[in-house]
Design an enzyme around this catalytic site. Structure first.
Site, PDB file in Angstrom:
ATOM      1  N   ASP A 131       0.889  -1.080   0.014  1.00 37.61           N
ATOM      2  CA  ASP A 131       0.303  -0.052  -0.075  1.00 37.61           C
ATOM      3  C   ASP A 131       0.937   1.213  -0.020  1.00 37.61           C
ATOM      4  O   ASP A 131       1.789   1.250   0.598  1.00 37.61           O
ATOM      5  CB  ASP A 131      -0.804   0.133   1.253  1.00 37.61           C
ATOM      6  N   ARG A 179      -1.969  -1.095  -8.570  1.00 35.49           N
ATOM      7  CA  ARG A 179      -3.214  -0.538  -8.268  1.00 35.49           C
ATOM      8  C   ARG A 179      -3.343   0.968  -8.341  1.00 35.49           C
ATOM      9  O   ARG A 179      -2.405   1.572  -8.088  1.00 35.49           O
ATOM     10  CB  ARG A 179      -3.622  -1.034  -6.817  1.00 35.49           C
TER      11      ARG A 179
END
Length: 302
Positions: A131, A179
């Site tokens: 992330d 992502r």
């Protein structure tokens, strides 16, 4: 709106409130967007998603890690979650914040922790998504990613469209699974777009650039206008559906999640769980202030 967003982002960084939240349990509406505080409750949610043709990227929540002991404890929890994914046979991978495993303690220590995690995941053929956190951690995150890519191919990261540098980062990561998101932190105008219109425009621009690159892409958004534009672009440019997926957060637009999966699009839900839910929840309130209603209804019902 911007004042409300800034307020909740500031709350998300409050360590005292975070510590207190662990004692509250999933209150203030957080149970709507966090899949429990333990592996068993989280796995139940993941299996329900899988039954609807939806995969999961699991986030074993954890923030404010400033000691090796805390980082090692977090690493152990992540390894336990990887084992659970394997044992339960669910369609899922993991999303991990580097600060959770020691980035704010020591860079090399964090890298070694990530090597152990990625190696364990590779043994189970599980993908690890790193992330992206706030701008102060961005370059170190990319450095650790590149170090891991020297030995493993089951690791990728996140590109945030509100940052000016993201297009260049995208070009440097053409062969890495990514992502794409709009971004959830408060950043200075020197490094990021500030208006929703500019962020949205850059987001769609980056998506179109990325879909013409070779690696798999996760498009993480609840914005149906963006989703419709992606569908149209993919169709017009003959981009196969196995090259990308849509992602949304657990507890948000569940009907649309099912609809996209039923339409034949690959879909993954971001499933957070654990005791450390506070910071995550505050950022969700910052992104979507209408979710304050969740907290207010929860308080009234107590």
């Amino acid at each position: 709106m911007s004042l409300t967003r800034d307020f909740f982002i500031a709350l998300s960084k409050n360590q005292l409130l975070n510590n207190g939240a662990k004692k509250w349990g999933l209150k203030l509406g957080a149970s709507k967007v966090v899949a429990g505080t333990d592996i068993n409750s989280m796995m139940k949610s993941v299996k329900e998603l899988n039954a609807n043709g939806i995969g999961a990227t699991i986030d074993n929540l954890g923030e404010f890690v400033y000691s090796k002991e805390e980082a090692l404890e977090a690493k152990a929890s992540i390894l336990e979650t990887l084992e659970a994914i394997q044992q339960h046979g669910v369609t899922a991978h993991m999303s991990i914040k580097l600060t959770q495993v020691g980035l704010d303690v020591d860079y090399k220590f964090c890298l070694e922790n990530m090597r152990e995690i990625v190696a364990a995941a590779a043994n189970y053929a599980i993908f690890i998504n790193i992330d992206m956190e706030d701008y102060s951690h961005l370059q170190q995150t990319l450095d650790i990613l590149h170090a891991l890519l020297e030995d493993y191919d089951n690791v990728g990261t996140v590109i945030q469209s509100y940052l000016y540098r993201s297009e260049k980062d995208l070009e440097n990561l053409q062969n890495v699974r990514l992502r794409l998101v709009k971004g959830a932190y408060k950043e200075l105008s020197e490094v990021s777009y500030q208006s929703k219109q500019d962020i949205d425009m850059n987001y769609l621009k980056l998506i179109k650039l990325r879909l013409q690159q070779p690696a798999f892409t996760s498009i993480a958004t609840h914005d149906h206008h963006i989703i419709d534009a992606v569908k149209k672009f993919a169709k017009e440019n003959s981009i196969p559906r196995d090259r990308f997926e849509f992602q949304m957060l657990y507890g948000f637009r569940s009907d649309m999640q099912k609809e996209l999966a039923e339409e034949g699009y690959a879909f993954t839900t971001y499933v957070p769980f654990g005791q450390d839910w506070y910071g995550y929840y505050m950022r969700r309130l910052a992104e979507r202030p209408q979710n304050i209603n969740l907290a207010l209804k929860s308080l009234v019902s107590k």
